[in-house]
Write a protein that holds these residues in place. Sequence first.
Motif, PDB file in Angstrom:
ATOM      1  N   LEU A   1       2.776   1.255  -8.034  1.00  0.00           N
ATOM      2  CA  LEU A   1       3.673   0.490  -7.167  1.00  0.00           C
ATOM      3  C   LEU A   1       2.907  -0.421  -6.213  1.00  0.00           C
ATOM      4  O   LEU A   1       3.367  -1.517  -5.897  1.00  0.00           O
ATOM      5  CB  LEU A   1       4.574   1.432  -6.376  1.00  0.00           C
ATOM      6  CG  LEU A   1       5.633   2.165  -7.202  1.00  0.00           C
ATOM      7  CD1 LEU A   1       6.367   3.186  -6.343  1.00  0.00           C
ATOM      8  CD2 LEU A   1       6.622   1.185  -7.816  1.00  0.00           C
ATOM      9  N   SER A   2       1.737   0.016  -5.775  1.00  0.00           N
ATOM     10  CA  SER A   2       0.963  -0.813  -4.851  1.00  0.00           C
ATOM     11  C   SER A   2       0.500  -2.108  -5.508  1.00  0.00           C
ATOM     12  O   SER A   2       0.359  -3.129  -4.829  1.00  0.00           O
ATOM     13  CB  SER A   2      -0.229  -0.033  -4.294  1.00  0.00           C
ATOM     14  OG  SER A   2      -1.165   0.220  -5.315  1.00  0.00           O
ATOM     15  N   THR A   3       0.287  -2.094  -6.815  1.00  0.00           N
ATOM     16  CA  THR A   3      -0.099  -3.333  -7.503  1.00  0.00           C
ATOM     17  C   THR A   3       1.048  -4.339  -7.512  1.00  0.00           C
ATOM     18  O   THR A   3       0.825  -5.535  -7.666  1.00  0.00           O
ATOM     19  CB  THR A   3      -0.532  -3.055  -8.958  1.00  0.00           C
ATOM     20  OG1 THR A   3       0.572  -2.517  -9.676  1.00  0.00           O
ATOM     21  CG2 THR A   3      -1.721  -2.108  -9.017  1.00  0.00           C
ATOM     22  N   MET A   4       2.285  -3.854  -7.306  1.00  0.00           N
ATOM     23  CA  MET A   4       3.463  -4.724  -7.258  1.00  0.00           C
ATOM     24  C   MET A   4       3.868  -5.059  -5.825  1.00  0.00           C
ATOM     25  O   MET A   4       4.901  -5.662  -5.590  1.00  0.00           O
ATOM     26  CB  MET A   4       4.638  -4.049  -7.969  1.00  0.00           C
ATOM     27  CG  MET A   4       4.428  -3.837  -9.442  1.00  0.00           C
ATOM     28  SD  MET A   4       5.910  -3.088 -10.153  1.00  0.00           S
ATOM     29  CE  MET A   4       5.271  -1.489 -10.583  1.00  0.00           C
ATOM     30  N   GLY A   5       3.078  -4.597  -4.866  1.00  0.00           N
ATOM     31  CA  GLY A   5       3.400  -4.843  -3.466  1.00  0.00           C
ATOM     32  C   GLY A   5       4.427  -3.877  -2.898  1.00  0.00           C
ATOM     33  O   GLY A   5       5.026  -4.150  -1.867  1.00  0.00           O
ATOM     34  N   LEU A   6       4.627  -2.758  -3.581  1.00  0.00           N
ATOM     35  CA  LEU A   6       5.588  -1.746  -3.137  1.00  0.00           C
ATOM     36  C   LEU A   6       4.851  -0.503  -2.693  1.00  0.00           C
ATOM     37  O   LEU A   6       3.670  -0.329  -2.972  1.00  0.00           O
ATOM     38  CB  LEU A   6       6.552  -1.404  -4.273  1.00  0.00           C
ATOM     39  CG  LEU A   6       7.358  -2.568  -4.845  1.00  0.00           C
ATOM     40  CD1 LEU A   6       8.104  -2.126  -6.086  1.00  0.00           C
ATOM     41  CD2 LEU A   6       8.310  -3.124  -3.812  1.00  0.00           C
ATOM     42  N   ARG A   7       5.559   0.371  -1.996  1.00  0.00           N
ATOM     43  CA  ARG A   7       4.929   1.631  -1.570  1.00  0.00           C
ATOM     44  C   ARG A   7       5.944   2.762  -1.600  1.00  0.00           C
ATOM     45  O   ARG A   7       7.154   2.523  -1.559  1.00  0.00           O
ATOM     46  CB  ARG A   7       4.330   1.492  -0.177  1.00  0.00           C
ATOM     47  CG  ARG A   7       5.344   1.263   0.904  1.00  0.00           C
ATOM     48  CD  ARG A   7       4.682   1.114   2.276  1.00  0.00           C
ATOM     49  NE  ARG A   7       5.695   0.985   3.298  1.00  0.00           N
ATOM     50  CZ  ARG A   7       6.280   2.005   3.910  1.00  0.00           C
ATOM     51  NH1 ARG A   7       5.940   3.234   3.606  1.00  0.00           N
ATOM     52  NH2 ARG A   7       7.207   1.805   4.838  1.00  0.00           N
ATOM     53  N   LEU A   8       5.445   3.978  -1.660  1.00  0.00           N
ATOM     54  CA  LEU A   8       6.283   5.175  -1.573  1.00  0.00           C
ATOM     55  C   LEU A   8       6.200   5.681  -0.134  1.00  0.00           C
ATOM     56  O   LEU A   8       5.162   6.161   0.294  1.00  0.00           O
ATOM     57  CB  LEU A   8       5.775   6.276  -2.509  1.00  0.00           C
ATOM     58  CG  LEU A   8       6.016   6.100  -3.993  1.00  0.00           C
ATOM     59  CD1 LEU A   8       5.339   7.229  -4.767  1.00  0.00           C
ATOM     60  CD2 LEU A   8       7.485   6.070  -4.304  1.00  0.00           C
ATOM     61  N   PRO A   9       7.275   5.580   0.632  1.00  0.00           N
ATOM     62  CA  PRO A   9       7.222   6.076   2.010  1.00  0.00           C
ATOM     63  C   PRO A   9       7.102   7.604   2.020  1.00  0.00           C
ATOM     64  O   PRO A   9       7.924   8.297   1.400  1.00  0.00           O
ATOM     65  CB  PRO A   9       8.527   5.621   2.634  1.00  0.00           C
ATOM     66  CG  PRO A   9       9.394   5.166   1.520  1.00  0.00           C
ATOM     67  CD  PRO A   9       8.542   4.956   0.319  1.00  0.00           C
ATOM     68  N   PRO A  10       6.094   8.142   2.693  1.00  0.00           N
ATOM     69  CA  PRO A  10       5.883   9.595   2.673  1.00  0.00           C
ATOM     70  C   PRO A  10       7.065  10.393   3.226  1.00  0.00           C
ATOM     71  O   PRO A  10       7.335  11.496   2.762  1.00  0.00           O
ATOM     72  CB  PRO A  10       4.648   9.806   3.551  1.00  0.00           C
ATOM     73  CG  PRO A  10       4.069   8.473   3.792  1.00  0.00           C
ATOM     74  CD  PRO A  10       5.089   7.454   3.484  1.00  0.00           C
TER      75      PRO A  10
END
Length: 88
Positions: free
Chosen positions: A19-28
């Motif tokens: 997801l980080s390669t797409m500019g997204l993140r998983l909020p902890p």
Amino acid sequence: MFATRAGAEALKEEAADVLSTMGLRLPPEKTLVTHFDEGLDFLGWRIQRHRKRGANEYYVYTCPSRKALATVMARSRRSAAKQAPTCR
């Protein structure tokens, strides 16, 4: 699903990398690893697995989450209060 928590955590990290390669993140605070029997809330629904009484069969139950029910009930109360006749 995974047999161990470590396997699930590893997949979570791998998903975060993709997801980080797409500019997204998983909020902890919103991303947790839990056993399916403990259940989870997802998009206003409670999803949990229970064993059928007297058998070794398991079923997945889906019902509205407590938070979703509280929201609907609060809206219903507000609507009813607006429509209630007032005595003068």
